[in-house]
Motif scaffolding. Structure first.
Motif, mmCIF file in Angstrom:
data_model
loop_
_atom_site.group_PDB
_atom_site.id
_atom_site.type_symbol
_atom_site.label_atom_id
_atom_site.label_comp_id
_atom_site.label_asym_id
_atom_site.label_seq_id
_atom_site.Cartn_x
_atom_site.Cartn_y
_atom_site.Cartn_z
ATOM 1 N N PRO A 192 17.855 72.787 18.135
ATOM 2 C CA PRO A 192 16.838 72.318 19.306
ATOM 3 C C PRO A 192 17.521 71.214 19.990
ATOM 4 N N ASN A 193 17.542 70.728 21.279
ATOM 5 C CA ASN A 193 17.553 69.368 21.804
ATOM 6 C C ASN A 193 16.633 69.314 22.690
ATOM 7 N N ALA A 194 15.497 68.505 22.193
ATOM 8 C CA ALA A 194 14.287 68.337 22.907
ATOM 9 C C ALA A 194 14.261 67.604 24.324
ATOM 10 N N THR A 195 15.285 66.762 24.402
ATOM 11 C CA THR A 195 15.692 66.107 25.756
ATOM 12 C C THR A 195 16.023 66.962 26.859
ATOM 13 N N LEU A 196 17.269 67.751 26.454
ATOM 14 C CA LEU A 196 17.789 68.664 27.305
ATOM 15 C C LEU A 196 16.624 69.869 27.639
ATOM 16 N N ALA A 197 16.092 70.204 26.701
ATOM 17 C CA ALA A 197 14.942 71.365 26.886
ATOM 18 C C ALA A 197 13.855 70.913 27.966
ATOM 19 N N SER A 198 13.504 69.714 27.648
ATOM 20 C CA SER A 198 12.500 68.928 28.668
ATOM 21 C C SER A 198 12.879 68.685 29.845
ATOM 22 N N LEU A 199 14.147 68.172 30.197
ATOM 23 C CA LEU A 199 14.523 68.023 31.536
ATOM 24 C C LEU A 199 14.786 69.297 32.158
ATOM 25 N N TYR A 200 15.357 70.228 31.464
ATOM 26 C CA TYR A 200 15.466 71.492 32.075
ATOM 27 C C TYR A 200 14.236 72.470 32.441
ATOM 28 N N GLU A 201 13.159 72.131 31.746
ATOM 29 C CA GLU A 201 11.910 72.559 32.104
ATOM 30 C C GLU A 201 11.449 71.809 33.243
ATOM 31 N N SER A 202 11.445 70.578 33.521
ATOM 32 C CA SER A 202 10.993 69.833 34.676
ATOM 33 C C SER A 202 11.759 70.250 36.011
ATOM 34 N N ASN A 203 13.095 70.484 35.713
ATOM 35 C CA ASN A 203 14.045 70.923 36.832
ATOM 36 C C ASN A 203 13.755 72.431 37.251
ATOM 37 N N GLY A 204 13.390 73.113 36.294
ATOM 38 C CA GLY A 204 13.171 74.691 36.444
ATOM 39 C C GLY A 204 12.010 74.764 37.091
ATOM 40 N N LYS A 205 10.866 73.984 36.705
ATOM 41 C CA LYS A 205 9.498 74.044 37.244
ATOM 42 C C LYS A 205 9.817 73.664 38.996
ATOM 43 N N ALA A 206 10.354 72.587 39.215
ATOM 44 C CA ALA A 206 10.643 72.252 40.455
ATOM 45 C C ALA A 206 11.220 73.241 41.234
ATOM 46 N N LEU A 207 12.010 74.012 40.677
ATOM 47 C CA LEU A 207 12.579 75.275 41.402
ATOM 48 C C LEU A 207 11.782 76.397 41.460
ATOM 49 N N GLY A 208 10.472 76.587 40.783
ATOM 50 C CA GLY A 208 9.510 77.601 40.814
ATOM 51 C C GLY A 208 9.835 78.562 39.463
ATOM 52 N N ILE A 209 10.542 77.904 38.503
ATOM 53 C CA ILE A 209 10.501 78.696 37.161
ATOM 54 C C ILE A 209 9.270 78.683 36.532
ATOM 55 N N HIS A 210 8.866 79.699 36.205
ATOM 56 C CA HIS A 210 7.641 79.809 35.218
ATOM 57 C C HIS A 210 8.071 79.933 33.745
ATOM 58 N N ARG A 229 19.075 80.473 40.472
ATOM 59 C CA ARG A 229 17.850 79.274 40.154
ATOM 60 C C ARG A 229 18.259 78.942 38.819
ATOM 61 N N THR A 230 18.623 79.615 37.831
ATOM 62 C CA THR A 230 18.793 79.145 36.333
ATOM 63 C C THR A 230 19.986 78.282 36.492
ATOM 64 N N ALA A 231 21.028 78.541 37.174
ATOM 65 C CA ALA A 231 22.201 77.861 37.256
ATOM 66 C C ALA A 231 21.929 76.299 37.889
ATOM 67 N N LYS A 232 21.033 76.497 38.759
ATOM 68 C CA LYS A 232 20.573 75.132 39.461
ATOM 69 C C LYS A 232 20.058 74.439 38.671
ATOM 70 N N ALA A 233 18.955 74.700 38.003
ATOM 71 C CA ALA A 233 18.215 74.130 36.893
ATOM 72 C C ALA A 233 19.266 73.539 35.719
ATOM 73 N N LEU A 234 20.257 74.345 35.477
ATOM 74 C CA LEU A 234 21.173 73.744 34.471
ATOM 75 C C LEU A 234 22.111 72.493 35.131
ATOM 76 N N SER A 235 22.433 72.666 36.184
ATOM 77 C CA SER A 235 23.401 71.800 37.149
ATOM 78 C C SER A 235 22.535 70.327 37.120
ATOM 79 N N MET A 236 21.210 70.667 37.577
ATOM 80 C CA MET A 236 20.433 69.470 37.628
ATOM 81 C C MET A 236 19.899 68.627 36.418
ATOM 82 N N THR A 237 20.021 69.429 35.520
ATOM 83 C CA THR A 237 19.905 68.917 34.123
ATOM 84 C C THR A 237 21.130 68.107 33.753
#
Ligand SMILES: NCCC[C@H](NC(=O)CCN)C(=O)O
Length: 423
Positions: free
Chosen positions: A301-319, A375-383
């Motif tokens: 696990p990488n808690a920081t990357l996972a949490s950033l990805y979730e924040s970015n994903g949520k901003a893009l509408g990922i549930h 959308r997933t690609a964008k969340a990764l780029s934003m992270t």
């Protein structure tokens, strides 16, 4: 957590504009790979297509056949390499192998698209930026042979990850998840050697290798009753004889053994081996048991990357559902996660179908998967943007990586001596 440069809104607008500019091209890339499914290690068409995709933009330096015949590398940004070199090298991984008989039933064509799109998105966001804390380089690695052979493990051994600081990829599944550990897998190839004879005229002269295979299969089925719920053992008979009137002199089985912990894998292997050997003893066959491919590890696990990805994903509408995905597969990205800090989120592709089914193949090629894929690609780029723009976040990512490895090392100390995982 926000971005360190000019704020999330700047990054989003930049990424979105450029990513949408490429959306048809990206869909055509994954659709082409989907239409030409190739098995692990034979991904010639996908390799060439991805190499063409990056080569058409001359700001990428592309190396085809990079360390493996169907791997590639595309790099953008400053050349790095010196001792104490401050360049931060961000890696994106593309998989593109398919499954026998059912094509892209695991959606690796979409993994290729996500990797390419996320890299293009990050480049778009960073191009012409002069205020980055450290110069950033982007490396896209085409990593063949995930479904078998462990292409990423070969690439690790060949040094392909040596200068990469962070690594990103995403895998299609039934729901979105920023992290899932996957499970360790080891393959066992079991060969029984008997003696042929006329099955009606002189059956007593034969030693039946098919009987050994059937007993082995049954022994494992019985063993399964006593295994822990999160262990898995499943297999096929790959070679079962030639003709009913020839007592089979040779049979071959392939089994996958999986457990969340390495020490459990050692136990499971010992139990499975006992089953295979018992079948040989009962039939008088010789048995040969090998593990032909390297072990795939769990994902750190990488808690920081996972949490950033979730924040970015949520901003893009990922549930992200509360209930974690029940997906119980394995991946050679696990081995990468022990070498380089990274993430391997799962993403929904607008279907209820399950991976490794014909229905999933259809979904992985469908237009409606595109929104979820990009959308997933964008969340990764934003992270990635968050981390490259903020040295504190980069430090946290590196601390998480060290901590996760330390925890695994503690577990490793309880393991059997056959332990092979890197420190
Ligand atoms: N021999 C390795 C099998 C890996 C395979 N991976 C997946 O299904 C998930 C990613 N494609 C598996 O059976 O778990």
């Amino acid at each position: 957590m926000g971005t360190g440069l000019s704020g999330l809104s700047w990054v989003c607008s930049s990424l979105f504009m450029r990513a949408y500019a490429h959306k048809d091209e990206l869909h055509s890339l994954s659709r082409d790979i989907w239409s030409n499914p190739e098995l692990a290690g034979n991904e010639k068409h996908a390799h060439d297509r991805l190499v063409r995709f990056f080569s058409q933009d001359q700001t990428w330096t592309v190396q085809s056949h990079y360390k493996l015949p169907t791997a590639f590398k595309a790099s953008w940004g400053p050349v790095s390499g010196g001792v104490g070199d401050p360049v931060l090298n961000v890696g994106f991984l593309c998989e593109y192998d398919a499954l026998p008989g059912i094509g892209h039933a695991c959606g690796h064509n979409l993994i290729a698209e996500v990797g390419a799109a996320a890299a293009v998105g990050l480049k778009a966001a960073l191009e012409n930026q002069t205020e980055l804390p450290v110069p950033v380089k982007i490396t896209v690695l085409g990593t063949p042979a995930e479904e078998e052979l462990g292409g990423k493990i070969e690439l690790i051994n060949a040094g392909a990850f040596a200068d990469i600081d962070l690594v990103f990829m995403a895998h299609p599944a039934q729901q979105d998840a920023s992290f899932h550990p996957c499970i360790i897998i080891e393959e066992m190839l079991v060969k029984y050697y008997g003696k042929a004879s006329h099955a009606a005229a002189y059956p007593w002269e034969g030693v039946n290798a098919l009987d050994a295979a059937v007993l082995a299969y049954s022994n494992i089925s019985v063993l399964r009753q006593q295994l822990k719920p999160d262990w898995r053992i499943h297999g096929i008979i790959k070679h079962g004889g030639e003709k009913p009137n020839i007592i089979p002199a040779y049979t071959e089985l392939e089994f996958y053994l999986r457990t969340p912990l390495l020490k459990d894998l050692c136990d499971l292997k010992a139990k499975a081996e006992a089953c295979f050997r018992a079948a040989a003893g009962a039939t008088g066959c010789q048995v040969e048991i090998t593990s032909p491919t390297p072990t795939y590890y769990n994902i750190l696990p990488n808690a920081t990357l996972a949490s950033l990805y979730e924040s970015n994903g949520k901003a893009l509408g990922i549930h992200f559902p509360e209930q974690p995905t029940s997906f119980c597969g394995s991946t050679d990205f696990g081995n990468v996660s022990f070498i380089v800090p990274g993430i391997h989120p799962f993403f929904y592709i607008c279907t209820d179908a399950l991976n490794h089914t014909e229905e999933y193949t259809e979904a992985a090629g469908a237009e409606k998967a595109q929104l979820y894929t990009l959308r997933t690609a964008k969340a990764l780029s934003m992270t990635a943007v968050d981390v490259v723009c903020c040295p504190d976040l980069l430090k946290k990512v590196r601390d998480d990586f060290r901590l996760a490895k330390l925890k695994q090392k503690e577990e490793k100390n309880q393991n059997c001596e056959k332990e092979k995982r890197p420190n």
